[in-house]
Design a protein around this motif. Structure first.
Motif, short mmCIF file in Angstrom:
data_model
loop_
_atom_site.label_atom_id
_atom_site.label_comp_id
_atom_site.label_asym_id
_atom_site.label_seq_id
_atom_site.Cartn_x
_atom_site.Cartn_y
_atom_site.Cartn_z
N TYR A 91 -4.97 6.15 7.36
CA TYR A 91 -4.02 6.99 8.07
C TYR A 91 -2.60 6.82 7.30
N LEU A 92 -2.43 5.57 6.97
CA LEU A 92 -1.00 5.14 6.74
C LEU A 92 -0.78 5.10 5.38
N ASN A 93 -1.45 5.47 4.33
CA ASN A 93 -1.09 5.34 2.82
C ASN A 93 -0.87 6.86 2.25
N ASP A 94 -0.84 7.74 3.13
CA ASP A 94 -0.61 9.21 2.75
C ASP A 94 -0.24 10.23 3.89
N GLY A 95 0.95 10.82 3.87
CA GLY A 95 1.23 11.41 4.83
C GLY A 95 2.92 11.71 4.40
N VAL A 96 3.75 12.42 5.29
CA VAL A 96 4.92 12.84 5.05
C VAL A 96 6.09 12.06 5.86
N LEU A 97 7.25 11.59 5.23
CA LEU A 97 8.35 11.05 6.00
C LEU A 97 9.29 11.94 6.09
N TYR A 98 9.82 12.22 7.37
CA TYR A 98 10.79 13.30 7.54
C TYR A 98 12.11 12.47 8.16
N ALA A 122 0.86 -1.18 -0.08
CA ALA A 122 -0.27 0.06 -0.08
C ALA A 122 0.85 1.32 -0.02
N GLY A 123 0.33 2.33 -0.59
CA GLY A 123 0.91 3.71 -0.44
C GLY A 123 1.58 3.68 -1.97
N PRO A 124 2.66 4.88 -1.90
CA PRO A 124 3.14 5.00 -3.27
C PRO A 124 4.14 3.89 -4.07
N VAL A 125 4.49 2.93 -3.26
CA VAL A 125 5.37 1.83 -3.80
C VAL A 125 4.32 0.88 -4.42
N ALA A 126 3.20 0.60 -4.01
CA ALA A 126 2.37 -0.37 -4.45
C ALA A 126 2.20 -0.21 -5.82
N GLY A 127 2.39 -1.34 -6.59
CA GLY A 127 2.00 -1.32 -8.33
C GLY A 127 3.31 -0.55 -8.91
N SER A 128 4.22 -0.23 -8.35
CA SER A 128 5.24 0.61 -8.90
C SER A 128 6.49 -0.50 -9.78
N ASP A 130 9.71 10.15 -8.70
CA ASP A 130 8.38 10.07 -7.97
C ASP A 130 8.50 9.57 -6.56
N GLN A 131 7.52 9.73 -5.73
CA GLN A 131 7.43 9.41 -4.40
C GLN A 131 7.89 7.94 -4.24
N ALA A 132 7.39 7.04 -5.15
CA ALA A 132 7.79 5.69 -4.88
C ALA A 132 9.37 5.38 -5.00
N GLU A 133 9.99 6.37 -5.96
CA GLU A 133 11.43 6.26 -5.97
C GLU A 133 12.06 6.71 -4.78
N VAL A 134 11.60 7.82 -4.24
CA VAL A 134 11.94 8.34 -2.83
C VAL A 134 12.11 7.26 -1.97
N LEU A 135 10.94 6.61 -1.75
CA LEU A 135 10.62 5.39 -0.77
C LEU A 135 11.33 4.45 -0.75
#
Ligand code: FEO
Ligand code: CA
Ligand code: CA
Length: 683
Positions: free
Chosen positions: A407-414, A223-229, A444-449
């Motif tokens: 809550y956990l599929n969208d937010g900011v990682l610091y 789940a989140g930006p990496v899902a399906g990438s 994109d955010q998937a690559e950041v993560l």
């Protein structure tokens, strides 16, 4: 796990100019204090009121000097092959490696358990855990003191003890007995084990419908930006939406909606990588190298997909035809519903990918944003937090993984940057901002993560001394992080937050969010305590004594009453390891950064163990804690010569403090600790 247990062998510590550092607890500027001081000032009174007549004494309180003293007897250092606790406490084994999930005690010696059988038994290397209380009707109940599901990580294995003659391999190191490898795989992962009080003692529940295992083979979804990438497409999941299992689960977290968070730490070392290609940073930055051979060589056990997935080689036409991307499916935080077996575990990619230690929640307040604090345990890695975009809605309590979807599929990682003046900033890792551009390799955010470590490098975060557990004092909001050690830091690499070169003994950091807001982007910090044997004056910056000296803090928990429990994973042969086995200490953090904590030793474990994992029932009368890998240095050649085991604990499951004659193979175990008079622990 084994990758980080043997890094403590030197003792030549250069403390540089620590005592002059503005960040040493004795020197922190009062200007860094915030309104939390006022709230914390009320804590001692609140705790004292809750436990009226307890032995808690305000010895120095909030003024200059030393902090409050926990009311337990101090235990002496020990090198015995047994658990040592204060004389007014007792400890018994609740479950140990290889135990059936639905029956108390050991029915088979470890080597007699088959690979398939291991998938329905307690795994090895008990680590982070959480007690989910249950009502009589079997619903989640935060107030339950006598029934619950323990969610527990089984991080790694004492490989030699799982097999009749240790692991079997050919002359090239290839594994030749498939069932041995199946057993090793199944001894990893997570357990959900129902426990209940019966005649005053906790025991595993026979025939529980809730008890189950999650192994590295259990289906999970992304789940989140990496899902399906593209990063997580494999032969098993050509759409990149699922993966198999969880691995090397170290520390943990929990959510206010009643789920468990398990964290994947040293997964990189399990893979073979026969590829000729030079790995990209999504591998190289995590220690995966061209030609590497996995620590247990699971990839060599046969052509079956269960083994082939551990080989990162490029053999197919594209990623959907092989397991070149399999290592990208690990390094995540995985959310598990403790009481709903039908809920598939979910890899929450928003937390980032690292040698994940933990995802520990901040104070969670209705209507406000909250955070999860995370450490990445490798030398010179970082401290992170994840802040969901949505504020907490208390009506989501007990909402399970569907609330997690909210809550956990969208937010900011610091990622954290620590300044020398005792301040710090949280730098957002968001694609398209700062250095995280497509031109710099973050499309994109998937690559950041997927490339979290590289993103944190680009952001200019502070390289730390192996961040292990984070904990939050829920009576104050203060955040604590164990920095277990870093013997690779040189004198030219020291900074205020990591002030010791060749940091053999580790330290604990304390942080306070601006405005005590978990979503804040700035904080103040100090060093709470430095580990050291008291016999080494040069490294003993926190003036520890024979009664409380320790090294390599690792597990950490601030209990709901405000007591802090410190667990160690120190090398067995360094200056501290020669004096004492791994241990658990307890303190009450003083409200002020300027006040020195008074630390007491509460428990010492058996030979060559690590102490890790802790929770308590809400009444404070039952503690659950783990003994991990006793006897880990025993040679495979000695597994049929018990007299040569470096530990054979536990000797008596009804009394963990007993030593005895070495007969059976040692086991990791979850203990129940209570006060003999039935009272509140720590008071
Ligand atoms: Fe699994 Fe970093 O300890
Ligand atoms: Ca750890
Ligand atoms: Ca450790």
């Amino acid at each position: 796990m084994s990758l980080d247990r043997h890094e403590h062998d030197t003792e030549n510590v250069d403390h540089g100019d620590v005592l002059n550092s503005p960040n040493y607890f004795g020197n922190v500027l009062s200007a860094t204090m915030n309104r939390r001081e006022v709230m914390r000032g009320g804590l001692s009174a609140a705790v004292a009121a809750s436990f009226a007549g307890s032995a808690l004494s305000a010895c120095g309180g909030d003024g200059p000097g030393s902090g409050a003293v926990v009311g337990t007897k101090n235990v002496a250092r020990s090198k015995d092959d047994r658990v040592v606790i204060p004389s007014d406490y007792s400890a018994y084994v609740l479950f140990a490696t290889g135990d059936l999930l639905n029956a108390a005690g050991a029915d088979k010696e470890l080597d007699a358990i088959t690979g398939t059988e291991m998938a329905s038994r307690a795994g090895d290397h008990h680590d982070g855990m959480y007690f989910f209380g249950l009502s009589a009707a079997g619903a989640l109940d935060k107030n339950s003191n006598d029934r619950g599901v323990i969610a527990i990580n089984f991080e790694n294995i004492n490989q030699q003890f799982l097999h009749a003659n240790g692991p079997t391999a050919d002359a090239s190191g290839n594994r030749t007995v498939a069932d041995e490898v199946v057993k090793e795989i199944n001894a990893h992962g997570v357990g959900l084990i129902e426990v209940k009080k019966n005649a005053g003692k906790f025991e595993v529940v026979s025939g529980s419908a809730l008890s189950r295992r999650i192994t590295p083979e259990t289906e999970a979804k992304f789940a989140g930006p990496v899902a399906g990438s593209k990063w997580v497409k494999t032969k098993h999941s050509t759409d990149g939406l699922t993966s198999r299992g969880t691995l090397n689960n170290c520390a943990y977290g929990y959510t206010p909606w009643g789920t468990y968070l398990t964290c994947e730490e040293n997964w990189a070392g399990y893979f073979d990588n026969a590829s000729d290609a030079t790995p990209g940073v999504e591998y190289s930055r995590y220690g995966i190298s061209k030609g590497q051979k996995g620590s247990y060589r699971w990839a060599t056990a046969g052509s079956d997909d269960r083994f082939a997935r551990w080989q990162l080689n490029t053999v197919g036409a594209d990623a959907s035809a092989d397991y070149r991307n399999e290592a990208n499916t690990f390094g995540w935080v995985v959310e598990i519903d403790p009481i709903n077996a039908a809920a598939t575990p979910v890899k929450r990619t928003t937390f980032g990918r690292m040698a994940h230690e933990c995802a520990y929640p901040s104070i969670i307040t209705a209507g406000k944003k909250f955070a999860f604090y995370q450490g990445d345990d490798a030398r010179f890695e970082y401290v992170y937090k994840f802040v969901p975009n949505k504020a907490w809605d208390a009506s989501d309590a007990n909402g399970g993984v569907s609330a997690g979807d909210k809550y956990l599929n969208d937010g900011v990682l610091y990622v954290a940057k620590y300044n020398a003046d005792g301040t710090g900033t949280w730098i957002p890792l968001v694609a398209g901002t700062g250095a995280l551009t497509a031109a710099n390799g973050f499309a994109d955010q998937a690559e950041v993560l997927v490339k979290t470590r590289a993103a944190a490098d680009a952001a200019g975060a502070t390289k730390m001394d192996r961040p292990e557990w984070c904990s939050v004092d829920h009576t104050t909001g203060d955040v604590y992080i164990t920095l277990t050690n870093n013997t690779s830091r040189t004198a030219t690499q020291v900074d205020a937050a990591n002030p010791r070169a060749n940091n053999t003994f580790g330290h604990i950091m304390r942080m306070r969010e601006a405005g005590n807001d978990p979503a804040a982007t700035s904080f103040t910090w100090t060093i709470f305590v430095f580990g050291s044997p008291s016999t080494n004056a040069a490294s003993n910056l926190s003036e520890l004594t024979a009664d409380n000296d320790f090294a390599s803090p690792d597990g950490l928990w601030n209990d709901p009453r405000g007591l802090m429990w410190i667990q160690t994973d120190n090398g067995h042969t360094n200056d501290m390891g020669k004096l004492c086995n791994n241990q658990m200490l307890v303190t009450i953090p003083p409200s002020s950064f300027e006040v020195k904590p008074v630390i007491k030793r509460f428990l010492v474990g058996p030979s060559e163990c690590e102490i890790t994992g802790i929770d308590m029932t809400p009444d404070g009368k039952t503690m659950f804690m783990n003994i991990q890998h006793p006897g880990e240095e025993t040679k495979a050649a000695d597994v049929n010569t018990p007299a040569n085991y470096t530990s054979a604990w536990p000797y008596d499951r009804s009394d963990a403090t007993k030593a005895g004659t070495k007969v059976s193979r040692p086991r990791s175990a979850t203990l129940v600790i209570t006060k003999k008079d039935g009272g509140v622990i720590g008071f």
